[in-house]
Design a protein around this motif. Sequence first.
Motif, PDB file in Angstrom:
ATOM      1  N   GLY A  23     -25.946 -53.267-104.575  1.00 39.82           N
ATOM      2  CA  GLY A  23     -26.961 -54.255-104.286  1.00 39.82           C
ATOM      3  C   GLY A  23     -28.288 -54.055-105.171  1.00 39.82           C
ATOM      4  O   GLY A  23     -28.971 -55.037-105.848  1.00 39.82           O
ATOM      5  N   LEU A  24     -28.708 -52.959-105.324  1.00 41.31           N
ATOM      6  CA  LEU A  24     -29.788 -52.441-106.126  1.00 41.31           C
ATOM      7  C   LEU A  24     -29.388 -52.461-107.498  1.00 41.31           C
ATOM      8  O   LEU A  24     -30.337 -52.950-108.353  1.00 41.31           O
ATOM      9  CB  LEU A  24     -30.073 -50.915-105.775  1.00 41.31           C
ATOM     10  CG  LEU A  24     -31.144 -50.095-106.652  1.00 41.31           C
ATOM     11  CD1 LEU A  24     -32.488 -50.877-106.144  1.00 41.31           C
ATOM     12  CD2 LEU A  24     -31.389 -48.480-106.195  1.00 41.31           C
ATOM     13  N   GLN A  25     -28.240 -52.133-107.961  1.00 33.90           N
ATOM     14  CA  GLN A  25     -27.907 -52.463-109.469  1.00 33.90           C
ATOM     15  C   GLN A  25     -27.987 -53.961-109.632  1.00 33.90           C
ATOM     16  O   GLN A  25     -28.522 -54.351-110.825  1.00 33.90           O
ATOM     17  CB  GLN A  25     -26.467 -51.968-109.629  1.00 33.90           C
ATOM     18  CG  GLN A  25     -26.390 -50.456-109.536  1.00 33.90           C
ATOM     19  CD  GLN A  25     -25.011 -49.814-109.741  1.00 33.90           C
ATOM     20  OE1 GLN A  25     -23.988 -50.625-110.243  1.00 33.90           O
ATOM     21  NE2 GLN A  25     -24.602 -48.453-109.356  1.00 33.90           N
ATOM     22  N   ALA A  26     -27.448 -54.633-108.734  1.00 35.13           N
ATOM     23  CA  ALA A  26     -27.585 -55.997-108.923  1.00 35.13           C
ATOM     24  C   ALA A  26     -28.910 -56.560-109.138  1.00 35.13           C
ATOM     25  O   ALA A  26     -29.206 -57.606-109.884  1.00 35.13           O
ATOM     26  CB  ALA A  26     -26.926 -56.846-107.767  1.00 35.13           C
ATOM     27  N   GLU A  27     -29.815 -56.152-108.136  1.00 35.61           N
ATOM     28  CA  GLU A  27     -31.056 -56.719-108.114  1.00 35.61           C
ATOM     29  C   GLU A  27     -31.682 -56.278-109.549  1.00 35.61           C
ATOM     30  O   GLU A  27     -32.591 -57.030-110.040  1.00 35.61           O
ATOM     31  CB  GLU A  27     -31.829 -56.078-106.953  1.00 35.61           C
ATOM     32  CG  GLU A  27     -33.375 -56.508-106.931  1.00 35.61           C
ATOM     33  CD  GLU A  27     -34.135 -55.555-105.665  1.00 35.61           C
ATOM     34  OE1 GLU A  27     -35.295 -55.832-105.665  1.00 35.61           O
ATOM     35  OE2 GLU A  27     -33.402 -54.923-104.911  1.00 35.61           O
ATOM     36  N   VAL A  28     -31.557 -55.181-110.110  1.00 33.97           N
ATOM     37  CA  VAL A  28     -32.065 -54.692-111.304  1.00 33.97           C
ATOM     38  C   VAL A  28     -31.652 -55.630-112.310  1.00 33.97           C
ATOM     39  O   VAL A  28     -32.543 -56.051-113.242  1.00 33.97           O
ATOM     40  CB  VAL A  28     -31.810 -53.166-111.495  1.00 33.97           C
ATOM     41  CG1 VAL A  28     -32.415 -52.791-113.201  1.00 33.97           C
ATOM     42  CG2 VAL A  28     -32.379 -52.282-110.641  1.00 33.97           C
ATOM     43  N   ALA A  29     -30.399 -55.974-112.325  1.00 37.10           N
ATOM     44  CA  ALA A  29     -29.818 -56.903-113.673  1.00 37.10           C
ATOM     45  C   ALA A  29     -30.506 -58.298-113.416  1.00 37.10           C
ATOM     46  O   ALA A  29     -30.865 -58.942-114.310  1.00 37.10           O
ATOM     47  CB  ALA A  29     -28.453 -56.990-113.374  1.00 37.10           C
ATOM     48  N   ALA A  30     -30.759 -58.626-112.031  1.00 39.05           N
ATOM     49  CA  ALA A  30     -31.263 -60.081-111.879  1.00 39.05           C
ATOM     50  C   ALA A  30     -32.543 -60.062-112.258  1.00 39.05           C
ATOM     51  O   ALA A  30     -33.213 -61.064-112.839  1.00 39.05           O
ATOM     52  CB  ALA A  30     -31.001 -60.548-110.420  1.00 39.05           C
ATOM     53  N   ARG A  31     -33.569 -59.250-111.876  1.00 36.34           N
ATOM     54  CA  ARG A  31     -34.606 -58.989-112.296  1.00 36.34           C
ATOM     55  C   ARG A  31     -35.057 -59.174-113.713  1.00 36.34           C
ATOM     56  O   ARG A  31     -35.859 -59.486-114.211  1.00 36.34           O
ATOM     57  CB  ARG A  31     -35.754 -58.032-111.461  1.00 36.34           C
ATOM     58  CG  ARG A  31     -35.849 -58.041-110.068  1.00 36.34           C
ATOM     59  CD  ARG A  31     -36.779 -57.298-109.483  1.00 36.34           C
ATOM     60  NE  ARG A  31     -36.597 -57.407-107.878  1.00 36.34           N
ATOM     61  CZ  ARG A  31     -37.573 -58.359-107.346  1.00 36.34           C
ATOM     62  NH1 ARG A  31     -38.274 -58.980-108.257  1.00 36.34           N
ATOM     63  NH2 ARG A  31     -37.613 -58.448-106.079  1.00 36.34           N
ATOM     64  N   GLU A  32     -34.234 -58.267-114.610  1.00 36.95           N
ATOM     65  CA  GLU A  32     -34.344 -58.202-115.886  1.00 36.95           C
ATOM     66  C   GLU A  32     -34.044 -59.478-116.639  1.00 36.95           C
ATOM     67  O   GLU A  32     -34.840 -60.153-117.396  1.00 36.95           O
ATOM     68  CB  GLU A  32     -32.927 -57.310-116.682  1.00 36.95           C
ATOM     69  CG  GLU A  32     -33.384 -55.846-116.479  1.00 36.95           C
ATOM     70  CD  GLU A  32     -32.373 -54.814-116.845  1.00 36.95           C
ATOM     71  OE1 GLU A  32     -31.502 -55.686-117.525  1.00 36.95           O
ATOM     72  OE2 GLU A  32     -32.512 -53.864-116.782  1.00 36.95           O
ATOM     73  N   VAL A  33     -33.148 -60.265-115.970  1.00 34.88           N
ATOM     74  CA  VAL A  33     -32.858 -61.711-116.461  1.00 34.88           C
ATOM     75  C   VAL A  33     -34.133 -62.781-116.173  1.00 34.88           C
ATOM     76  O   VAL A  33     -34.481 -63.515-116.600  1.00 34.88           O
ATOM     77  CB  VAL A  33     -31.396 -62.380-116.013  1.00 34.88           C
ATOM     78  CG1 VAL A  33     -31.437 -63.642-116.617  1.00 34.88           C
ATOM     79  CG2 VAL A  33     -30.404 -61.396-116.543  1.00 34.88           C
ATOM     80  N   ALA A  34     -34.480 -62.420-114.930  1.00 34.55           N
ATOM     81  CA  ALA A  34     -35.532 -63.242-114.322  1.00 34.55           C
ATOM     82  C   ALA A  34     -36.915 -62.859-115.176  1.00 34.55           C
ATOM     83  O   ALA A  34     -37.713 -64.087-115.339  1.00 34.55           O
ATOM     84  CB  ALA A  34     -35.920 -63.092-112.662  1.00 34.55           C
ATOM     85  N   GLY A  35     -37.001 -61.735-115.635  1.00 37.66           N
ATOM     86  CA  GLY A  35     -38.193 -61.618-116.442  1.00 37.66           C
ATOM     87  C   GLY A  35     -38.212 -62.038-117.900  1.00 37.66           C
ATOM     88  O   GLY A  35     -39.175 -62.605-118.471  1.00 37.66           O
ATOM     89  N   GLN A  36     -36.818 -62.429-118.337  1.00 35.35           N
ATOM     90  CA  GLN A  36     -36.813 -62.909-119.738  1.00 35.35           C
ATOM     91  C   GLN A  36     -37.081 -64.690-119.507  1.00 35.35           C
ATOM     92  O   GLN A  36     -37.825 -65.250-120.141  1.00 35.35           O
ATOM     93  CB  GLN A  36     -35.396 -62.961-120.227  1.00 35.35           C
ATOM     94  CG  GLN A  36     -35.148 -61.329-120.528  1.00 35.35           C
ATOM     95  CD  GLN A  36     -33.504 -61.499-121.017  1.00 35.35           C
ATOM     96  OE1 GLN A  36     -33.214 -62.394-121.712  1.00 35.35           O
ATOM     97  NE2 GLN A  36     -32.915 -60.727-120.424  1.00 35.35           N
ATOM     98  N   LEU A  37     -36.744 -65.026-118.264  1.00 36.06           N
ATOM     99  CA  LEU A  37     -36.995 -66.407-117.919  1.00 36.06           C
ATOM    100  C   LEU A  37     -38.418 -66.730-117.673  1.00 36.06           C
ATOM    101  O   LEU A  37     -39.040 -67.681-118.187  1.00 36.06           O
ATOM    102  CB  LEU A  37     -36.337 -66.745-116.782  1.00 36.06           C
ATOM    103  CG  LEU A  37     -34.656 -67.005-116.889  1.00 36.06           C
ATOM    104  CD1 LEU A  37     -33.844 -67.265-115.427  1.00 36.06           C
ATOM    105  CD2 LEU A  37     -34.337 -68.125-117.844  1.00 36.06           C
ATOM    106  N   ALA A  38     -39.275 -65.876-116.969  1.00 38.33           N
ATOM    107  CA  ALA A  38     -40.570 -65.893-116.930  1.00 38.33           C
ATOM    108  C   ALA A  38     -41.282 -65.922-118.272  1.00 38.33           C
ATOM    109  O   ALA A  38     -42.498 -66.600-118.186  1.00 38.33           O
ATOM    110  CB  ALA A  38     -41.105 -64.782-115.760  1.00 38.33           C
ATOM    111  N   LEU A  39     -40.760 -65.245-119.389  1.00 38.68           N
ATOM    112  CA  LEU A  39     -41.443 -65.417-120.659  1.00 38.68           C
ATOM    113  C   LEU A  39     -40.934 -66.457-121.526  1.00 38.68           C
ATOM    114  O   LEU A  39     -40.929 -66.611-122.511  1.00 38.68           O
ATOM    115  CB  LEU A  39     -41.032 -63.956-121.440  1.00 38.68           C
ATOM    116  CG  LEU A  39     -41.495 -62.611-120.650  1.00 38.68           C
ATOM    117  CD1 LEU A  39     -41.142 -61.498-121.374  1.00 38.68           C
ATOM    118  CD2 LEU A  39     -43.127 -62.923-120.655  1.00 38.68           C
ATOM    119  N   ASP A  40     -40.515 -67.529-120.783  1.00 36.50           N
ATOM    120  CA  ASP A  40     -39.693 -68.706-121.447  1.00 36.50           C
ATOM    121  C   ASP A  40     -38.953 -68.508-122.326  1.00 36.50           C
ATOM    122  O   ASP A  40     -38.577 -69.208-123.409  1.00 36.50           O
ATOM    123  CB  ASP A  40     -41.202 -69.594-122.044  1.00 36.50           C
ATOM    124  CG  ASP A  40     -42.011 -70.006-120.819  1.00 36.50           C
ATOM    125  OD1 ASP A  40     -41.729 -70.358-119.728  1.00 36.50           O
ATOM    126  OD2 ASP A  40     -43.419 -69.978-120.993  1.00 36.50           O
TER     127      ASP A  40
END
Length: 484
Positions: A40-57
């Motif tokens: 779950g921790l690994q999945a959260e890290v991967a999800a936040r990396e993608v979410a960070g890209q989306l937050a940067l449009d």
Amino acid sequence: MRSVRARAALGATLVVALALIGAGLAVLMVLRANLTDQAGLQAEVAAREVAGQLALDTAYDALDLEDEEDHPVQVTDEDGRVVAVSPDLEAISGTGTDAVRPAPSAPAGTSGDDDDDDGDGDDDGGHPARGEVSSDDPDFSNGTATVDGHAADYRFAAVEATTSAGVTLTVHAGAPLATEQEAVGTVRGAMLTGLPVLLVVVAGVTWLVTRRALRPVEGIRRELAAITASEDLGRRVPEPDSRDEIARLARTTNETLTVLEASVDRQRRFVADASHELRSPIASLRTQLEVGAAHPELLDVPGAVADTVRLQVLAADLLLLARLDAGEKPGRTPLDLGALVREEVSQRVGDRIPVTVSVPEEGAYGVNGSRGQLARVIGNLLDNAERHAEGLVAVSVSGAGTGAGAGVSVEVRDDGAGVPEDERERIFERFVRLDDARSRDDGGAGLGLAIARDVAARHGGTLTVRRAAEGGALFRLWLPAAGP
């Protein structure tokens, strides 16, 4: 299952099996939980990396999703439509939607309105100039994903990201559970393989230890069987050197055998002495009757009556001793011991020496017991005093003790030769006469004092002897006083 060893081995094996099964399940649960948390921790890290890209449009088709096999990604908008997925993602479950093809939508960072014209970073709708990633704890779920033809189980983490245009997107990123499943499977297989072996070892060790521990018990059993077969009560069971329960059992068994041997020996002596004592008056009575039958003029009627009386008294004593040995409990009739002493003395009209009686208070010496047996005790003590006194026989009654130890004391004393100190306990044994030269007619059968002490003990009292002031013997009977 009649063997103690078998029951002990089975019981120990069952207990260990239950303990190991419980411990194994607990270990598997903890291991599974820890590995799942790591996934779950690994999945959260991967999800936040993608979410960070989306937050940067970052545009959907420009997202960096290269690690798609280890971390498959699915991005959905507020309406649940898939807007982006990892390359080669063929199927997915556990994320809320199983769609793996992006639906047509506006590019990331736009909302369908005209761009801000004044360049101040804010549009008319008040959207933030920059997107953001939710700081809340992600939602986790388990599911499956098929990437490039390979299906596997994954732990998915859902993280929300908001673009600068105010569009809220949900990123589902997965981490494989293959490591968790492999580790749990390995541990479970090791447990299933080792548990039977361990249980066999436990059963074998318990069997051997129990066998060794019970070996002294088997020795005790064999010896008791041999004693029963041989009727030799002089033998004893082996006592182990240990200080455990088996050693205490052996000691208690030997103590019981000692008491039993003494009881049997006492019974044999009693039977032998009784037979010997009965033989004399019976032989004398038979001789007199045979002489009387042949020569009536020579019949010694007083002698025959005396032998008959002696035989009757001896039979009565033996019968009373038999009842006492059988555990017969005395009655609990209230009576006045002072009045009983006066009554017994008043009936002794043929005594060689008159008896002096001292009862200071009439009616103040109440006890509970058998009137007949206590009268026998007083009569036996007076008979003994008459047999050995020179010119004085005295009996006195008094109170003794206070409170819970209150009682009544009866003292019978004479001015005879007394009892030697080393013989003061022996005279209470059955068929014991200190003066062996005394004739049986004068000395009695040696049962009177034994009966007196037995009766006193069964009434909760005591009977002791010491030297009297006149030089003879002083017998003291103490009985507990009657309750209110």
